[in-house]
Design a protein around this motif. Structure first.
Motif, PDB file in Angstrom:
ATOM      1  N   ASP B 218     -63.533  -1.421  -1.529  1.00 17.58           N
ATOM      2  CA  ASP B 218     -63.809  -2.844  -1.291  1.00 17.58           C
ATOM      3  C   ASP B 218     -65.217  -3.099  -0.808  1.00 17.58           C
ATOM      4  N   TYR B 219     -65.752  -2.194   0.027  1.00 14.43           N
ATOM      5  CA  TYR B 219     -67.066  -2.516   0.572  1.00 14.43           C
ATOM      6  C   TYR B 219     -68.139  -2.469  -0.494  1.00 14.43           C
ATOM      7  N   ILE B 220     -67.893  -1.707  -1.547  1.00 11.61           N
ATOM      8  CA  ILE B 220     -68.840  -1.734  -2.664  1.00 11.61           C
ATOM      9  C   ILE B 220     -68.749  -3.081  -3.376  1.00 11.61           C
ATOM     10  N   PHE B 222     -67.823  -5.849  -2.054  1.00 12.38           N
ATOM     11  CA  PHE B 222     -68.400  -6.838  -1.169  1.00 12.38           C
ATOM     12  C   PHE B 222     -69.917  -6.772  -1.231  1.00 12.38           C
ATOM     13  N   ALA B 225     -70.824  -8.500  -4.186  1.00 11.00           N
ATOM     14  CA  ALA B 225     -70.598  -9.937  -4.015  1.00 11.00           C
ATOM     15  C   ALA B 225     -71.722 -10.575  -3.217  1.00 11.00           C
ATOM     16  N   ARG B 226     -72.428  -9.772  -2.448  1.00 13.90           N
ATOM     17  CA  ARG B 226     -73.564 -10.295  -1.705  1.00 13.90           C
ATOM     18  C   ARG B 226     -74.835 -10.242  -2.522  1.00 13.90           C
ATOM     19  N   LEU B 228     -76.359  -7.596  -3.837  1.00 17.90           N
ATOM     20  CA  LEU B 228     -77.250  -6.448  -3.688  1.00 17.90           C
ATOM     21  C   LEU B 228     -77.431  -5.765  -5.037  1.00 17.90           C
ATOM     22  N   ARG B 236     -77.801   3.359  -1.494  1.00 21.54           N
ATOM     23  CA  ARG B 236     -77.745   3.139  -0.067  1.00 21.54           C
ATOM     24  C   ARG B 236     -76.313   3.190   0.430  1.00 21.54           C
ATOM     25  N   HIS B 237     -75.429   2.535  -0.301  1.00 24.17           N
ATOM     26  CA  HIS B 237     -74.053   2.471   0.160  1.00 24.17           C
ATOM     27  C   HIS B 237     -73.214   3.617  -0.366  1.00 24.17           C
TER      28      HIS B 237
ATOM     29  N   MET C  95     -68.902 -14.753  -0.804  1.00 25.22           N
ATOM     30  CA  MET C  95     -67.476 -14.457  -0.957  1.00 25.22           C
ATOM     31  C   MET C  95     -66.946 -13.742   0.267  1.00 25.22           C
ATOM     32  N   PHE C  97     -63.663 -11.516   1.478  1.00 23.12           N
ATOM     33  CA  PHE C  97     -62.476 -10.824   0.984  1.00 23.12           C
ATOM     34  C   PHE C  97     -61.381 -10.780   2.020  1.00 23.12           C
ATOM     35  N   SER C 103     -63.838  -4.147   3.828  1.00 25.04           N
ATOM     36  CA  SER C 103     -64.964  -4.862   3.240  1.00 25.04           C
ATOM     37  C   SER C 103     -66.302  -4.375   3.762  1.00 25.04           C
ATOM     38  N   LEU C 104     -66.297  -3.744   4.901  1.00 21.34           N
ATOM     39  CA  LEU C 104     -67.556  -3.331   5.508  1.00 21.34           C
ATOM     40  C   LEU C 104     -67.750  -1.831   5.363  1.00 21.34           C
ATOM     41  N   GLN C 113     -76.320  -4.145   7.577  1.00 19.56           N
ATOM     42  CA  GLN C 113     -75.687  -4.786   6.440  1.00 19.56           C
ATOM     43  C   GLN C 113     -76.098  -6.248   6.357  1.00 19.56           C
ATOM     44  N   VAL C 165     -67.774 -10.564   8.541  1.00 19.43           N
ATOM     45  CA  VAL C 165     -67.730 -10.757   7.086  1.00 19.43           C
ATOM     46  C   VAL C 165     -68.156 -12.173   6.729  1.00 19.43           C
ATOM     47  N   LEU C 168     -71.792 -12.457   7.004  1.00 20.26           N
ATOM     48  CA  LEU C 168     -72.431 -11.843   5.839  1.00 20.26           C
ATOM     49  C   LEU C 168     -72.373 -12.763   4.632  1.00 20.26           C
ATOM     50  N   ALA C 169     -71.245 -13.423   4.450  1.00 18.13           N
ATOM     51  CA  ALA C 169     -71.121 -14.290   3.280  1.00 18.13           C
ATOM     52  C   ALA C 169     -72.048 -15.488   3.392  1.00 18.13           C
TER      53      ALA C 169
END
Lengths: 305, 327, 323
Positions: B218-220, B222, B225-226, B228, B236-237, C95, C97, C103-104, C113, C165, C168-169
């Protein structure tokens, strides 16, 4: 009977086999090679390790070319002693397969027994067994096998060493491999131990040995068989490696590995066939057994279902 | 954290002691050391003298202790075959093995990680599929066969590279290195490929499967979704998270390079401690065998320990759970 | 009326599989205006998340947009190249989640982040970005934010993580936020806080919100308008007040009758018989007709009446004409 076969043919297992070309090819290759080994006395031109059948004049014949002195044609050529390479490969495979199978069998029996005891009896015995297993696991199996071979060799009288080599090899490879069986069986035993049928047997007065053997054992066998198949592939390769290194099957009873070792000596003098054909055979065997093992592991992996 | 470190160190010491016991038992019980060392013509007085000298008339635990004490000080006994102190034989040959192992290890890691990342990111391309199929072969082939094939191809047929030995070496103090001569470097190529190939394919497959797993997380999602970029997401991730489990397993694998060097050294007649060990087995030269065993154990146990502690240092989650994790 | 921030027209998402082509989103049309929260509600598998993923361009292959259009702030975004869509993500659409724990990235401090996201989209120096990150944390109500920039995700509680989160969104200041089940993974006590936070932040910044959830309670609490989805299609769309108190579509009616909050006074909750059909076994005509108490022959054969065709806010032949 035919109905049972028909049903088996339709099962998932066979379906995935039929649809995996690699698995099918590997299976046939393994089948051909094993048949060659089993029927060696029938299909080889002679027993290359019986000195009485050798004719030194046949030495160094090239494959498919008539020998300069005797005019005989050998499919895969001959080595320095006049041994027909085709026959040496067949007989060599017998040794390779025999050692591999025996070693795995030995490892299985030892590992399963120790695993059952460690799981069922538990306590100090169990802990000791598992600690030994852990220590042994820190080292690669090949190294353990080499060491055991060396030590056992030290205990054998010098004049018996060649003869005993095969058995020492089986002992060494087997001892290097028991740990994974023991671990799996111990885990499964711990689970089974608390189930009702075991309690019932205990109440009925059965002995611990009886319970372990007749009740628990059948229920922990299935993962054992998977491991055994994969172990076999490894055992064959370990044996070949040890023999190649000179700490395995001796030249008097050579396995494929030994043959390759001998062949390497002739590489630069031009008799390439003494090395190439045994090497190719080992390649085919190792690859097919590995591919089959890989496929088997994927098919039987519950997570991927 | 400290408790965990202490526990691991204690475990390591126990393993070493057990191995030491095995080695010592080998010395003591396999064959007759007296017979091996004195040969045919010996008198009763010679035997008795040697017995006392070796301390063979003392009780078992005392002998064991002396054995360990000697070992720690670097005295590993005398080789049956060569008649020289084992310690100096090993010291002579160790640099050869270490150089080979280092080059193989570095190659295996660098190429393995690079290919692993590549086949994970471009998983559906032709290149990826080809590489994966080739890797299957790399894992299935016995090391010695790879070595022989390489020799056949590059030495016999093409005559580009030498097929045995180390080439010319330069002596720097106690160390003899092959890095500084052209023939030395050429001689390193085929053996290090042979030694490193298996490790490389393992590392590659491991990195690939770990990375594929990470990319599904999920964090990928996300991160994407940001907005990146792919580069940031992948390197990096994803890479960081991939490498954490890879490091443990790789570290353990690298330890076994030293052991697998035995095979490569035999194929290429490389004058290292691996070849020494094989010869020792063939001649039943117990002191060398036992010393090699102890040396290897120290290396393995040491590497295991370092890798465990490293893992601890890298994953911030483990630092929070004070030493409750099982390796 | 001002132009809506997000405008979805007749969206259709397809997933080609071995046996057939599945259609998890079919003919969905909706608008979200600035400062407005549109709830998208429905059972699991109704297509709510797919709609959200399609809007932000994160459909997992082989799923793809097969028809209709998505317009953000007047510009079409469903047909953009990968790279251009990437730049829109985060910057113009944010977005949130469902599960803040996964998610993190567990190995990166949250300050990092935040900063990397800000730096990606806004032309600021690193210092400025870090300051922004700090502000973002403070805005979502993380106590002692300055010290927590270096903390790792696992060092926060569930509710705090979801606040991060949300930070961040929102940190790149998007005009639309898609929140996919933002409270489902949280404790009930924390849910209300997160909802309140989301509402406040979006009102303050004029952000449009698509709030996807299966929880009617969350809708009642947070949304201005609500879209009800069933089997990939839009069943009903209207203000929260209208839909919750006077639903038009038989499915929505059934939904209200089975929800504790709307049932007030009734002694027993009434369940809709049967279950939502699988995508590969969709009924002909109206997808709800096998379970509908008002079913007529027309419902079985007509390929699903759209909301517009009915002239109202519900996709049903029997819905009254609503304003």
């Amino acid at each position: 009977m035919t109905a049972a076969i028909a049903r088996a043919w339709q099962s998932d297992f066979v379906w995935s086999f039929r649809h995996s070309p690699l698995a099918v090819v590997s299976f046939f290759v393994v089948l051909v090679l094993i048949s060659g080994a089993v029927f060696a006395p029938l299909i080889a031109s002679h027993d290359p390790f019986d000195p009485a059948t050798l004719n030194l004049m046949n030495g160094f014949s090239e494959p498919m070319k008539p020998n300069a002195f005797t005019g005989e044609v050998f499919w895969l050529g001959t080595d320095d002693q006049g041994r027909d390479v085709y026959s040496t490969i067949l007989y060599g495979m017998r040794i390779s397969l025999f050692v591999g199978l025996s070693a795995v069998l030995f490892a299985m029996v030892l590992g399963v027994t120790l695993g059952l005891v460690a799981g069922y009896v538990g306590g100090w015995t169990g802990t000791v067994i598992m600690r030994i297993a852990d220590v042994q696991l820190t080292f690669p199996a090949i190294l353990v096998a080499m060491l055991i071979f060396g030590i056992a060799k030290g205990f054998t009288p010098v004049h018996l060493r060649d003869q005993m080599a095969i058995w020492v090899l089986i002992l060494a490879i087997g001892l290097s491999d028991w740990v994974q069986f023991a671990r799996v069986v111990r885990g499964a035993t711990l689970v089974e131990k608390n189930k009702e049928y075991v309690q019932a047997a205990r109440l009925a007065g059965r002995s611990a040995g009886g319970i372990m053997l007749r009740h628990i054992l059948p229920n922990v066998m299935s993962p054992v068989l998977v491991i055994a198949t994969i172990s076999l592939a490894l055992a064959i390769i370990v044996e070949a490696t040890l023999s190649f290194l000179g700490v395995g099957a001796p030249p008097t009873q050579p396995s494929l590995g030994t043959l390759i070792r001998i062949g390497q000596g002739f590489l630069f003098s031009g008799e390439w066939w003494i090395l190439l054909f045994p090497a190719a055979t080992l390649l085919a065997l190792a690859l097919s057994v590995n591919l089959l093992g890989d496929w088997l592991r994927d098919v039987l992996n519950p997570r991927l279902r | 954290m400290l408790a965990y470190v202490i526990r691991r160190v204690f475990q390591s010491v126990v393993v070493l002691l057990v191995v030491g016991l095995v080695a010592f038992s080998m010395f003591r019980f396999v064959g007759d050391p007296i017979e091996n060392m004195l040969g045919q013509e010996r008198t009763g007085a010679d035997i008795q003298r040697l017995r006392t000298q070796l301390g063979l008339d003392r009780p078992f635990p005392v002998q064991y202790y002396r054995f360990l004490a000697n070992a720690v000080q670097g005295d590993f006994g005398v080789s049956y075959r060569q008649g020289r102190p084992v310690a100096s034989i090993i010291a002579e040959r160790l640099p050869a093995t270490l150089e080979l192992a280092a080059v193989s290890g570095v190659m295996a890691i660098v190429v393995g990680v690079a290919l692993g990342v590549f086949t994970a990111i471009r998983r559906d391309g032709m290149a990826a599929h080809t590489i994966m199929t080739l890797s299957l072969i790399g894992v299935s082939l016995p090391t010695f066969l790879i070595g022989i094939l390489l020799i056949y191809l590059f030495s016999v047929e093409l005559n580009w590279l030498p097929s045995f030995g180390r080439g010319d070496v330069v002596q720097i103090g106690w160390w003899r290195t092959g890095f500084l001569t052209e023939s030395g470097l050429k001689a390193l190529i085929l053996p290090s490929i042979t030694l490193g190939l298996y490790q490389m394919t393992l590392i590659m497959r491991l990195v690939r499967s770990e990375m594929l797993e990470v990319l599904r997380q999920d964090y990928i999602r996300f991160a994407r979704a940001r907005g990146l970029s792919d580069r940031v997401v992948h390197f990096r991730h994803a890479l960081k998270n991939t490498l954490v489990p890879v490091i443990t397993i790789t570290g353990l694998q690298l330890g076994s390079i030293i052991a697998f060097a035995i095979i490569t050294e035999t194929v290429f007649q490389w004058p290292g401690v691996g070849l020494l060990f094989i010869n020792a087995i063939q001649f039943v030269d117990i002191p060398v065998m036992a010393s090699y065993l102890m040396l290897i154990s120290v290396m393995f146990v040491g590497i295991n320990l370092i890798v465990d502690l490293l893992y601890f240092a890298i994953d911030p989650r483990l630092r929070a759970e004070r030493g409750t994790a099982e390796a | 009326m001002a132009e809506p921030v997000l405008s979805v027209r007749d969206l259709r998402v397809e997933i080609p599989t071995r046996h057939a082509v599945l259609c998890p989103v079919d003919g969905v049309t909706l608008d979200i205006a600035a400062s407005q929260i549109l709830g998208v509600v429905g059972e699991s598998g109704a297509g709510k998340s797919m709609t959200g993923n399609a809007a932000i361009g994160l459909l997992d292959p082989p799923a793809r947009i097969a028809g209709g259009e998505i317009v953000l702030n007047g510009k079409r975004i469903d047909n953009l190249s990968r790279e251009r869509m990437r730049r829109i993500r985060g910057k113009e659409i944010g977005m949130v989640f469902q599960d803040p724990l996964t998610s993190l990235n567990p190995l990166l401090p949250i300050g990092e982040q935040l900063t990397e996201t800000i730096l990606e989209h806004l032309p600021l120096s690193r210092r400025e970005a870090e300051q922004r990150a700090l502000n973002a944390l403070e805005e979502v109500g993380i106590p002692g934010a300055a010290d927590r920039l270096d903390s790792y995700p696992h060092q926060f509680s569930g509710g705090m993580r979801q606040r991060v989160v949300i930070a961040l969104a929102l940190c790149a200041e998007p005009s639309l936020v898609i929140a996919d089940e933002p409270t489902t993974a949280l404790d009930v006590s924390v849910q209300a806080q997160i909802i309140a936070l989301l509402k406040r932040l979006c009102r303050e910044r004029g952000t449009a919100v698509m709030l996807i959830t299966h929880d009617m309670g969350v809708i009642a609490e947070a949304a201005d308008r609500v879209a009800v989805m069933y089997a990939g299609r839009l069943a009903e769309l209207g203000t929260v007040r209208e839909v919750l108190t006077a639903p038009s579509h038989p499915y929505t009616v059934g939904l209200m009758a089975s929800t504790p909050l709307a049932a007030k006074g009734r002694k027993r909750l009434i369940q809709i018989p049967g279950s939502m059909p699988r995508l590969d076994k969709l009924p002909s005509g109206c997808a709800f007709h096998p379970r509908c108490p008002k079913v007529a022959d027309r419902c079985r054969t007509d390929p699903g009446p759209t909301r517009e065709a009915c002239g109202g806010r519900a996709a049903c032949w029997f819905a009254e004409q609503a304003a």
